[in-house]
Design a protein around this motif. Structure first.
Motif, PDB file in Angstrom:
ATOM      1  N   ASN A 337      -3.323   7.538  -4.320  1.00 55.87           N
ATOM      2  CA  ASN A 337      -1.852   7.001  -4.706  1.00 55.87           C
ATOM      3  C   ASN A 337      -0.752   7.307  -3.679  1.00 55.87           C
ATOM      4  N   THR A 342       0.149   1.798  -2.989  1.00 56.20           N
ATOM      5  CA  THR A 342       0.921   1.328  -4.179  1.00 56.20           C
ATOM      6  C   THR A 342       2.171   0.836  -4.221  1.00 56.20           C
ATOM      7  N   ALA A 356      -2.045  -3.370  -2.619  1.00 57.42           N
ATOM      8  CA  ALA A 356      -1.542  -2.851  -4.007  1.00 57.42           C
ATOM      9  C   ALA A 356      -2.534  -3.312  -4.959  1.00 57.42           C
ATOM     10  N   ALA A 359      -5.436  -1.205  -5.215  1.00 59.75           N
ATOM     11  CA  ALA A 359      -5.108   0.380  -5.607  1.00 59.75           C
ATOM     12  C   ALA A 359      -5.361   0.211  -7.275  1.00 59.75           C
ATOM     13  N   VAL A 360      -4.554  -0.769  -7.904  1.00 61.45           N
ATOM     14  CA  VAL A 360      -4.732  -1.092  -9.309  1.00 61.45           C
ATOM     15  C   VAL A 360      -6.171  -0.567  -9.871  1.00 61.45           C
TER      16      VAL A 360
END
Length: 418
Positions: A337, A342, A356, A359-360
């Motif tokens: 996180n 992010t 990003a 990362a989701v």
């Protein structure tokens, strides 16, 4: 009396020397040298400085020999304390009794790992590793091709990926998608379609047939890139086609966007990125977890120190530092996180957006494979041949899958009799 005193003194000296001898922890990685030599050597120095009674030895092997080396050392009774493995390797080693569960060694660090990573390493209710990193796929798409095809957004599921691919082919004459069909087993699992139930192959069910027929329809429409479509590794063909402007969508790890930026700046400039669609299982595409396992035969007295070092190797700070260098995703919650993953910078390019987007998906990443089957690669080749015959129209889809299921079930029955 003097001899007895001398012997006692010598024994005392020996015992004292033994007690003062540093604990040695040998850990193995694969294919980390030379790129990550400074990283791992720095960790070793840092840990030894903070733990003066411990001596760390780092050994790196090529990925294709580390399993053989490990088995040899386990059989010899001199295993390393920790070893890098992927999940399928760990599953096989654990089934063969060659790994030690680490539930007690994880201790208070357990809640800090992303739950899906620990789930990947849990076999028979026991955990067999300290998660280190994984990766996920994102979907990169050529906005000019999308615009020409009348598509205004990224696909949200596999059906849309295939529908968009057919639409791209119809309106632009270009291929829309290049799935890794040599890994069709993983795609089936992501779509919630099991290959084996109660030790029998079941991938000729109506739902399995429907999936392959959708792929076949997209192939007939020109929506699938035919270059190396069924090759064991068709990614080089896919990324070359994308860089050449011949492919509308590319499923790839975020690092691929850097390659596109370096090799095809014109295509990179018109590339946008989105998270790869999750399957109905809620599993992200492209997960492949690497971890540290504890082999069988490690001295039980050393295990507390091994656990402490493994928690150090895989803590948030060290995972974050490694992930930034290696362009992978941490398996620790806090590290995953971090704003590095992010936050999308202002005027970000596709490469930054890809980090990003991945990362989701990372909390939904799992290593998809068929567990518990010896000689599985041979079985998978029969499946891939059947899918190729069905997709390319050489054979009726149901007939091709039926034949592969028959072969699988004969071989699975033979394995049960061993």
């Amino acid at each position: 009396m003097k001899i007895k005193l001398l012997l006692a003194a010598l024994m005392a000296l020996g015992l004292s020397a033994q007690a003062a001898a540093p604990q040695k922890i040998e850990f193995w990685t694969f294919s980390m040298k030379p790129k990550f030599t400074p990283y791992f050597e720095g960790l070793v120095r840092q840990y030894e400085a903070g733990n003066p009674g411990v001596k760390i030895e780092w050994v790196d092997f090529p990925w294709d020999v580390i399993q053989t080396k490990l088995v040899t050392r386990i059989v010899a009774g001199t295993p390393p304390a920790l070893v890098n493995l992927n999940v399928p390797w760990a599953d096989e080693f654990a089934r063969d009794g060659l790994l030690t569960p680490v539930d007690a060694l994880l201790g208070e660090a357990r809640p800090r790992y992303i739950p899906s990573t620990l789930e990947d390493l849990t076999f028979g209710g026991k955990t067999y590793g300290f998660p280190l990193y994984s990766n996920v796929a994102v979907i990169a798409y050529n906005t000019q091709i999308f615009q020409a095809a009348g598509i205004v957004r990224a696909p949200r599921d596999l059906d849309e990926q295939l529908a968009f691919a057919r639409q791209i082919a119809e309106r632009t004459g270009k291929a829309g998608l290049c799935p890794a069909l040599a890994k069709i087993d993983g795609l089936m699992l992501q779509q919630g379609l099991p290959l084996i139930v109660e030790r029998r192959a079941v991938f000729n069910s109506p739902r399995h047939v429907a999936l392959i027929e959708k792929l076949a329809a997209t192939y007939r429409a020109g929506g699938l890139l035919k270059d190396s479509l069924f090759a064991e590794d068709n990614f080089p063909a896919a990324i070359d086609a994308y860089k050449g402007g011949r492919l509308g969508m590319l499923l790839a790890p975020p690092t691929a966007l850097k390659r596109i930026e370096g090799d095809a700046k014109d295509i990179y400039a018109i590339t946008d990125v989105a998270p790869a669609p999750l399957g109905p299982t809620g599993i992200a595409d492209g997960g492949w977890l690497i971890h540290f396992a504890v082999p069988t035969g490690v001295d039980a007295r050393l295990l507390p120190a091994v656990g402490k070092f493994a928690r150090f190797l895989t803590n948030d700070a060290n995972q974050l530092a490694f992930a930034k260098q290696a362009s992978v995703y941490p398996a620790m919650r806090q590290a995953a996180n971090d704003a590095f993953f992010t936050t999308v910078p202002a005027r970000a390019g596709a490469a930054e957006k890809a980090v990003a987007a991945g990362a989701v998906s990372m909390p939904h990443a799992h290593t998809l494979y068929v567990a518990g089957i010896d000689d599985y690669d041979e079985l998978r080749r029969y499946l891939v041949k059947a899918v190729e015959a069905g997709v390319t129209g050489k054979q009726d889809v149901k007939q091709a899958l039926d034949q592969a299921v028959t072969i699988w079930n004969k071989k699975l029955a033979a394995l049960r009799r061993r």
